[in-house]
Design a protein around this motif. Sequence first.
Motif, PDB file in Angstrom:
ATOM      1  N   ALA A 312      42.050  34.761  44.853  1.00  0.00           N
ATOM      2  CA  ALA A 312      42.517  33.622  44.056  1.00  0.00           C
ATOM      3  C   ALA A 312      41.343  32.923  43.371  1.00  0.00           C
ATOM      4  N   TRP A 313      40.169  32.928  44.004  1.00  0.00           N
ATOM      5  CA  TRP A 313      38.975  32.346  43.380  1.00  0.00           C
ATOM      6  C   TRP A 313      38.530  33.172  42.177  1.00  0.00           C
ATOM      7  N   LEU A 314      38.589  34.499  42.330  1.00  0.00           N
ATOM      8  CA  LEU A 314      38.129  35.385  41.258  1.00  0.00           C
ATOM      9  C   LEU A 314      39.092  35.416  40.078  1.00  0.00           C
ATOM     10  N   SER A 315      40.358  35.237  40.343  1.00  0.00           N
ATOM     11  CA  SER A 315      41.387  35.425  39.324  1.00  0.00           C
ATOM     12  C   SER A 315      41.151  34.639  38.034  1.00  0.00           C
ATOM     13  N   PRO A 316      40.863  33.329  38.093  1.00  0.00           N
ATOM     14  CA  PRO A 316      40.659  32.596  36.829  1.00  0.00           C
ATOM     15  C   PRO A 316      39.393  33.020  36.085  1.00  0.00           C
ATOM     16  N   LEU A 317      38.475  33.689  36.787  1.00  0.00           N
ATOM     17  CA  LEU A 317      37.207  34.066  36.177  1.00  0.00           C
ATOM     18  C   LEU A 317      37.268  35.414  35.473  1.00  0.00           C
ATOM     19  N   ASP A 318      38.314  36.167  35.723  1.00  0.00           N
ATOM     20  CA  ASP A 318      38.443  37.510  35.153  1.00  0.00           C
ATOM     21  C   ASP A 318      39.715  37.577  34.317  1.00  0.00           C
ATOM     22  N   GLU A 319      39.550  37.723  33.020  1.00  0.00           N
ATOM     23  CA  GLU A 319      40.711  37.723  32.117  1.00  0.00           C
ATOM     24  C   GLU A 319      41.653  38.880  32.401  1.00  0.00           C
ATOM     25  N   ALA A 320      41.121  39.998  32.902  1.00  0.00           N
ATOM     26  CA  ALA A 320      41.953  41.171  33.179  1.00  0.00           C
ATOM     27  C   ALA A 320      42.945  40.919  34.310  1.00  0.00           C
ATOM     28  N   LEU A 321      42.661  39.952  35.174  1.00  0.00           N
ATOM     29  CA  LEU A 321      43.560  39.673  36.302  1.00  0.00           C
ATOM     30  C   LEU A 321      44.726  38.782  35.894  1.00  0.00           C
ATOM     31  N   ARG A 322      44.649  38.156  34.733  1.00  0.00           N
ATOM     32  CA  ARG A 322      45.775  37.401  34.151  1.00  0.00           C
ATOM     33  C   ARG A 322      46.328  36.330  35.089  1.00  0.00           C
ATOM     34  N   GLY A 323      45.472  35.652  35.785  1.00  0.00           N
ATOM     35  CA  GLY A 323      45.904  34.534  36.617  1.00  0.00           C
ATOM     36  C   GLY A 323      46.587  34.919  37.899  1.00  0.00           C
ATOM     37  N   ASN A 324      46.596  36.181  38.293  1.00  0.00           N
ATOM     38  CA  ASN A 324      47.202  36.593  39.564  1.00  0.00           C
ATOM     39  C   ASN A 324      46.317  36.148  40.721  1.00  0.00           C
ATOM     40  N   THR A 325      46.896  35.461  41.686  1.00  0.00           N
ATOM     41  CA  THR A 325      46.115  34.933  42.800  1.00  0.00           C
ATOM     42  C   THR A 325      46.057  35.886  43.989  1.00  0.00           C
ATOM     43  N   TYR A 326      46.725  37.022  43.888  1.00  0.00           N
ATOM     44  CA  TYR A 326      46.656  38.035  44.943  1.00  0.00           C
ATOM     45  C   TYR A 326      46.856  39.404  44.292  1.00  0.00           C
ATOM     46  N   PRO A 327      46.345  40.461  44.904  1.00  0.00           N
ATOM     47  CA  PRO A 327      46.361  41.774  44.247  1.00  0.00           C
ATOM     48  C   PRO A 327      47.671  42.540  44.355  1.00  0.00           C
ATOM     49  N   HIS A 328      48.708  41.919  44.937  1.00  0.00           N
ATOM     50  CA  HIS A 328      50.019  42.559  45.076  1.00  0.00           C
ATOM     51  C   HIS A 328      49.991  43.757  46.022  1.00  0.00           C
ATOM     52  N   ASN A 329      49.045  43.777  46.938  1.00  0.00           N
ATOM     53  CA  ASN A 329      48.973  44.817  47.958  1.00  0.00           C
ATOM     54  C   ASN A 329      48.301  44.194  49.173  1.00  0.00           C
ATOM     55  N   VAL A 330      49.046  44.080  50.279  1.00  0.00           N
ATOM     56  CA  VAL A 330      48.524  43.333  51.429  1.00  0.00           C
ATOM     57  C   VAL A 330      47.291  44.003  52.042  1.00  0.00           C
ATOM     58  N   LEU A 331      47.258  45.331  52.081  1.00  0.00           N
ATOM     59  CA  LEU A 331      46.114  46.011  52.676  1.00  0.00           C
ATOM     60  C   LEU A 331      44.863  45.837  51.809  1.00  0.00           C
ATOM     61  N   LEU A 332      45.023  45.963  50.495  1.00  0.00           N
ATOM     62  CA  LEU A 332      43.887  45.740  49.611  1.00  0.00           C
ATOM     63  C   LEU A 332      43.446  44.283  49.644  1.00  0.00           C
ATOM     64  N   GLN A 333      44.389  43.373  49.843  1.00  0.00           N
ATOM     65  CA  GLN A 333      44.014  41.961  49.928  1.00  0.00           C
ATOM     66  C   GLN A 333      43.221  41.690  51.203  1.00  0.00           C
ATOM     67  N   PHE A 334      43.660  42.264  52.322  1.00  0.00           N
ATOM     68  CA  PHE A 334      42.882  42.145  53.550  1.00  0.00           C
ATOM     69  C   PHE A 334      41.485  42.731  53.365  1.00  0.00           C
ATOM     70  N   ALA A 335      41.410  43.896  52.729  1.00  0.00           N
ATOM     71  CA  ALA A 335      40.119  44.553  52.524  1.00  0.00           C
ATOM     72  C   ALA A 335      39.211  43.708  51.635  1.00  0.00           C
ATOM     73  N   ALA A 336      39.763  43.159  50.550  1.00  0.00           N
ATOM     74  CA  ALA A 336      38.953  42.391  49.604  1.00  0.00           C
ATOM     75  C   ALA A 336      38.460  41.086  50.214  1.00  0.00           C
ATOM     76  N   GLU A 337      39.308  40.413  50.974  1.00  0.00           N
ATOM     77  CA  GLU A 337      38.969  39.082  51.460  1.00  0.00           C
ATOM     78  C   GLU A 337      38.368  39.072  52.856  1.00  0.00           C
ATOM     79  N   PHE A 338      38.656  40.100  53.666  1.00  0.00           N
ATOM     80  CA  PHE A 338      38.158  40.106  55.050  1.00  0.00           C
ATOM     81  C   PHE A 338      37.489  41.420  55.436  1.00  0.00           C
ATOM     82  N   GLY A 339      37.272  42.309  54.478  1.00  0.00           N
ATOM     83  CA  GLY A 339      36.520  43.517  54.713  1.00  0.00           C
ATOM     84  C   GLY A 339      37.163  44.468  55.708  1.00  0.00           C
ATOM     85  N   VAL A 340      36.322  45.299  56.289  1.00  0.00           N
ATOM     86  CA  VAL A 340      36.788  46.304  57.240  1.00  0.00           C
ATOM     87  C   VAL A 340      37.458  45.654  58.440  1.00  0.00           C
TER      88      VAL A 340
END
Length: 442
Positions: A312-340
Amino acid sequence: MWVVAALVATGLGFLAYAAPGVLLAAYVAIPFYKGALQPFSPVDVTVVLAALNGASLLPLIMRQTALRRSAAVLWVATAVLVVGGVAWAMEGNLALGTAAGWLGLVAVPMVAAIRVSADPGGARSFVVTLAMFSVAFVGLGALALLGSGSGDRLLLLGANTIGVARAACLLPVIGAAYLTASGPRSIRWPLIALGPPAIVVAIASGSRGPVLFAIVVVAAGAISVGIRNGGIGHRRTVGVSVLGALAAVGVVALLPELPVASLLRFEDLLTFVLGTRGEGDTSTAARLTLFDAAWQMFASKPLFGWGTAGFAWLSPLDEALRGNTYPHNVLLQFAAEFGVIGLILAVGLFLVALNRRLPADPMWHAIRYIFVFWLMNAMISGDIYSDRMLWGLTLLLAFRPNGPQLTVDAKARSRLVAPRGWTTFARAKVAPASALIAPASS
């Protein structure tokens, strides 16, 4: 006004005490109906239901229910990680608000799932309530399709199109559980018969994922029971074949009534899969962009990730994300925000839920089918901070007590499926275990 509020509060309090399964189902299904109900409520419906479900913590402690250690460790560790992730998050205030919201509106209320999992009638009332929501959506959707020639995608009760499709698809998913597990015919066949119109309503919403995943779950369930039992039986095979044919005929017959915008979305998906990307199919391409962004975040910080609400922090900074506050995939969201670490906890919790040994009661099989259906949906449109249905189903299964390995003999099976008929569908009474089961042969 205050009298009505007092009566509603009394009724909800009674449900919290006597029917926790109903209250839990009402909470996880909030996206289905909140848009239609909230204008008539002086307080936030989500907060009220969260508080009532969270109140289950007290009776849980008083009853000293034995918890599944593996599930408890994974769930507590997940909560600690979400809160601890505030410490290394990129935006402290955003992360703190996200963590607090998740604790108050997801983590604490979900203790109700632990209580329901230990209640013999909890699963029954939970599934019945979800089934009633789905019946309402299918009925209202059918009336809306027959009563209008609109080309717009189907919307109902203030829910978005994804919510409409998911709510409608619950019926065929629950019906699949009654197809593959023993259950009263007077319940099984009406549920299965409502599957085709439910799929038609879901198609009218234009949301493709829920429709495709529901078909996969139903087909996989039929195949698995066929492999285990050498077939699903002559009558069931004929019945399912007839229903499948009727569903196909019904969809073709209703094509003129289905919204054009919804049908075009399925056409766009087909062209995308075939490699000729349709101009209107921006949804699939956008999700692939979100997935790639989450993967890049994980690759850059693979151990601990970017912290709570990092996407959600990165979303406003990247125009390609179009304001989405989550990646629409729970496993990828866990990986992105909390790593392995986060990925291991999430996968571990889901695997514990999937591997839990269930009784022969088709209600529990229905919960597992709904969980698989919802987990598949969470791979294309899930958010770990707001997907209450996913967490509720996960904890229901993960905290389900395991008994000894048992088999059900033929005579016991006929008693196990009682009560019979819709009038007793929601009853919580079950026969004594000693009357229903026979020890498995060594």
